[in-house]
Write an enzyme that holds these catalytic residues in place. Structure first.
Site, PDB file in Angstrom:
ATOM      1  CD  GLU A 187      -6.107  13.517  -4.706  1.00  0.00           C
ATOM      2  OE1 GLU A 187      -5.107  14.256  -4.837  1.00  0.00           O
ATOM      3  OE2 GLU A 187      -7.240  13.951  -4.425  1.00  0.00           O
ATOM      4  CB  CYS A 188      -0.759   7.226  -4.216  1.00  0.00           C
ATOM      5  SG  CYS A 188       0.854   6.423  -4.287  1.00  0.00           S
ATOM      6  N   GLY A 189       0.053   7.003  -7.308  1.00  0.00           N
ATOM      7  CA  GLY A 189       0.223   6.067  -8.420  1.00  0.00           C
ATOM      8  C   GLY A 189      -0.020   4.621  -7.998  1.00  0.00           C
ATOM      9  CG  LEU A 190       2.331   2.789  -5.402  1.00  0.00           C
ATOM     10  CD1 LEU A 190       3.201   2.497  -4.186  1.00  0.00           C
ATOM     11  CD2 LEU A 190       2.693   1.857  -6.546  1.00  0.00           C
ATOM     12  CB  THR A 191      -4.582   4.993  -5.650  1.00  0.00           C
ATOM     13  OG1 THR A 191      -3.957   6.053  -4.911  1.00  0.00           O
ATOM     14  CG2 THR A 191      -6.041   4.903  -5.253  1.00  0.00           C
TER      15      THR A 191
END
Length: 195
Positions: free
Chosen positions: A70-74
């Protein structure tokens, strides 16, 4: 207006730090007297709960990356899978370590994480069980990756999700890349291809 410019400048500087190869936070001039380790001594559990022995990877180049769902970098899962598909038959492997250490961005169970990675990104590279990659209860693989006394290269902070640790064919830590560096970056690909 001046304050906005200063804040913007500081923000771009802090982001640019995450866009390069990470240098150690501390190093000593000589590591000759250190009894450094290699990655092959570690045995962990994979995301299905099975034993995973790093000794089985002898002779391969390895990328170890801490992941989050659930990360912006996922979306980097897509590039990780692309890189793995391109080089998996050329003595290269990626090992993912899901972690909830950064703002709770991987709260799910091992099964939920495995399902998410397969369903959304078609991940086929090995994923280990969810674990702690920084701080007091850091898993032993990440202790090796981040402590010069163990890895011989330097002390490193795990800055965020998707930091990349590159291990050479002898099981030694060789390079560390920041979270915002894409797995398919030219410098990473050149490292994989180099003999």
């Amino acid at each position: 207006m001046k304050i906005i410019f200063i804040l913007t400048s500081l923000l771009s500087l802090s982001c640019s730090k995450m866009n390069t190869e990470i240098k150690p936070t501390t190093t000593t001039n000589s590591i000759e007297n250190m009894d450094t380790e290699n990655i092959y001594q570690f045995k962990v559990k994979d995301i299905q709960g099975n034993d995973f022995d790093f000794a089985s990877l002898k002779g391969k180049k390895i990328m170890i990356v801490n992941t989050a769902s659930e990360c912006g970098l996922t979306p980097q899962f897509e590039q990780l899978q692309s890189l793995y598909s391109e080089f998996k038959d050329k003595n290269f492997i990626i090992i993912g370590f899901p972690s909830n250490d950064f703002m709770g961005q991987d709260p799910g169970s091992n099964q939920e994480i495995a399902t998410f990675c397969q369903k959304n990104y078609g991940v086929t590279f090995p994923m280990m069980e969810k674990s702690i990659v920084k701080g007091e209860n850091q898993n032993e693989v990440y202790q090796f990756l981040t402590k010069q006394a163990k890895n011989g290269l330097g002390d490193f902070d795990v800055e965020w999700n998707f930091q990349k640790f590159l291990i050479n064919e002898n099981g030694e830590l060789e390079k560390v890349f920041g979270p915002r560096i894409l797995p398919t970056d030219t410098e990473i690909k050149n490292w994989i291809k180099a003999n």
